[in-house]
Design an enzyme around this catalytic site. Structure first.
Site, short mmCIF file in Angstrom:
data_model
loop_
_atom_site.label_atom_id
_atom_site.label_comp_id
_atom_site.label_asym_id
_atom_site.label_seq_id
_atom_site.Cartn_x
_atom_site.Cartn_y
_atom_site.Cartn_z
N PHE A 87 0.81 -1.22 0.00
CA PHE A 87 0.00 0.00 0.00
C PHE A 87 0.84 1.26 0.00
CE2 PHE A 87 -2.32 -3.22 2.64
CZ PHE A 87 -3.19 -3.62 1.63
N LYS A 109 9.08 -3.65 5.44
CA LYS A 109 9.90 -4.79 5.07
C LYS A 109 9.47 -5.31 3.72
CE LYS A 109 10.39 -5.04 9.75
NZ LYS A 109 10.10 -5.57 11.05
N GLY A 139 14.58 -5.09 12.69
CA GLY A 139 14.51 -5.89 13.91
C GLY A 139 15.80 -6.64 14.13
N LYS A 194 14.26 -12.15 4.25
CA LYS A 194 13.89 -13.05 5.35
C LYS A 194 12.44 -13.50 5.23
CE LYS A 194 11.54 -10.23 8.41
NZ LYS A 194 11.91 -8.84 8.68
N SER A 257 4.47 -15.62 12.39
CA SER A 257 4.82 -14.88 11.18
C SER A 257 3.79 -15.15 10.08
CB SER A 257 6.21 -15.32 10.70
OG SER A 257 6.32 -15.17 9.30
N ARG A 258 3.27 -14.06 9.51
CA ARG A 258 2.28 -14.23 8.44
C ARG A 258 2.91 -14.92 7.23
NH1 ARG A 258 1.12 -9.14 10.37
NH2 ARG A 258 2.64 -8.26 8.95
N ASN A 259 4.18 -14.64 6.99
CA ASN A 259 4.82 -15.25 5.84
C ASN A 259 4.97 -16.76 6.03
OD1 ASN A 259 5.58 -12.92 4.04
ND2 ASN A 259 6.37 -12.22 6.01
N GLU A 284 3.92 -10.18 2.88
CA GLU A 284 4.95 -9.37 2.22
C GLU A 284 5.86 -10.23 1.34
OE1 GLU A 284 5.60 -6.14 2.44
OE2 GLU A 284 4.57 -5.40 4.21
#
Lengths: 331, 331
Positions: A87, A109, A139, A194, A257-259, A284
């Site tokens: 976005f 990120k 981070g 990452k 983690s969403r990923n 992401e």
């Protein structure tokens, strides 16, 4: 620059919320842009974000909240962007103020999907911010633990180390330790890559690979990350520093983690589309995979893990077969 | 050396059991020493180890089991020791056969407490095995996942790479991938040090530190491990290879690791004694901490994490205070 700069955070998600919380420990006023006026009204009344990190309580008198992005661009000397990369372009396009003389830090990120640029480059190319005024906040740091005030370490990177140091001071507190770095490009790419490795970890988990394999995957990931970044910007960096390896581990080993979650669903047999719908957001790392893959077609670093994730996500290859092949390429 | 060597495994625990299982995939006969005759009788009757890794089924006709250590030392060309380091000296002292011409591989993670030597050195100094006949088997590998036939990677190190290659072949299967290395000293120390870092991770968890801090701790651990090993044996090694970093991660991030569990209890307030009693066994890392600390008093690598664990375990310092100080030394 004045001693205590005016700082504004742009974004309404959990990472933006965490950064506002950190800044409030040190500053009398913190600007906070979020596009949703309802959320702003809620925060003013209830002293916490309704949607993200709702356990983090704010001293509302310190917050300069606005849903008018230009108002806060005008206000601040230092702009911190923490908007999901998908976005970020749409938000930045709303800015009519000239902010080319401001200091801009990215806590994003990933890559701007529309331009294929990492965020620092996007600010430079699209908004004429000189590189010495662009920095990165990385981070390893789950926003959720900032809300709980659990000790976390941040790295603040800027080619102009004085600016990194300034922001470091504004973010440090009894639960946040900060260090500075001049490797802005390496830090940005590490933060982006990452997420791809976290997707790989998720796919492996979904396919039934165990902890032994995960540790081999992470060990190969950090070596791959080093090769990838070296091709883009060769400099002396210790890839095992927290900003690179630490950030990889906190994401790759996190079940939140969403990923990783997205990868896990793919490994379990969801299609990319259905996994994205199920999660009601796009991880992401999904965009990062494409950008990293395309970029590396020119650079030609050896990147078997990125290649495998790309094959699964974008060429719709069978994850089981692709990962079986990948296991032959790791050591 | 004959093409298919006679191999015997010494030890009755889970790692020994896993190695026997791996060898049985390739060999017609595998020698297996364990001191407990009851366990041997049980295995002969039930085809699995009663106490460890009981889900691993054996083709009993392949096993040459004996509780007479000398019988199996005579039998084998290649001896693989997988006895906890705390008991290894007592077991080796039983050997009356001359085995100085045999090939000896150590799958022991730690230091022989009585001599303060890593196992390879112990074999060399105490049993006159030349260094070119000594090797090491390292992970990252939880024995439990071998029992489940989940893909795992082993590194087989020997200064004589031909011998490493030979054993590699005997251990590899559709769920075990092997690679060879000539860094026996680095591999042994890494396998030993990782247990100390797992204790540190456990203490931190017990004290309430979160995932953000754990990733910083692991990132600092691998850098500390590199410095420590470099002082002992300087050579070109990529510390991010699976045998070093992978092994650290599989232990440091495992909730099943005995070392991490031990540390966790200390962090939660148990005394060292009561944690050891509660666990009814002594974590390898307990001995490793003392040996590593003493060794490093001479070598003077910067090892804040080992120092902190030593202060907690051996100087009975308050873990909360020691780790608070440690957090200042990490980055």
């Amino acid at each position: 620059m004045k001693k205590i700069p005016k700082i504004a955070v742009f974004g309404g998600g959990s990472w933006a919320t965490a950064i506002v919380k950190m800044l409030c420990e040190n500053l009398h006023q913190v600007g906070w842009y979020m596009r949703n006026q309802n959320s702003i009204d809620y925060i003013k009344e209830n002293a916490h974000n309704p949607n993200y990190l709702s356990s983090a309580e704010f001293d509302v008198s310190k917050l300069y909240l606005s849903s008018d992005i230009n108002e806060l661009v005008r206000y601040a000397d230092v702009l911190i962007f923490a908007i999901p990369s998908a976005f970020v372009k749409a938000e930045l396009d709303k800015i009519t103020e000239d902010f080319s003389s401001k200091i801009v830090f990215s806590a994003i990120k990933g890559i701007v999907p529309e331009t294929g640029l990492i965020v620092g480059e996007h600010f430079n190319k699209m908004h004429q911010i000189p590189f010495e005024n662009i920095g990165v906040i990385t981070g390893p740091c789950h926003a959720e633990e900032v809300a709980m005030e659990r000790l976390s370490y941040l790295t603040i990177a800027c080619t102009d180390v004085k600016k990194a140091r300034l922001l470091s001071k504004c973010l440090a507190s009894n639960y946040i330790k900060t260090k500075t770095s001049d490797d802005i490009i390496g830090s940005e790419y590490a933060a982006m890559l990452k997420n791809i490795y976290a997707i790989a970890a998720g796919i492996a988990h979904g396919l039934g690979y165990g902890d032994n394999f995960q540790s081999v995957l992470m060990s190969n990931s950090i070596r791959e990350m080093k090769r990838f970044i070296k091709k883009i910007h060769k400099m002396k960096r210790n890839i095992n520093n927290s900003a690179y390896l630490g950030d990889l581990l906190v994401t790759g080993y996190s079940v939140f983690s969403r990923n990783r979650m997205f990868g896990n669903m793919i490994g379990k047999g969801y299609t990319v589309k259905s996994a994205q719908m199920e999660m009601s957001m796009i991880a992401e790392g999904y965009y990062a995979t494409k950008s990293a893959y395309l970029l590396n077609e020119k650079n030609k670093a050896k990147t078997p893990i990125i290649d495998a994730v790309y094959a699964v996500l974008y060429e719709h290859k069978n994850p089981k077969k692709i990962f079986k092949k990948l296991t032959e390429l790791l050591d």
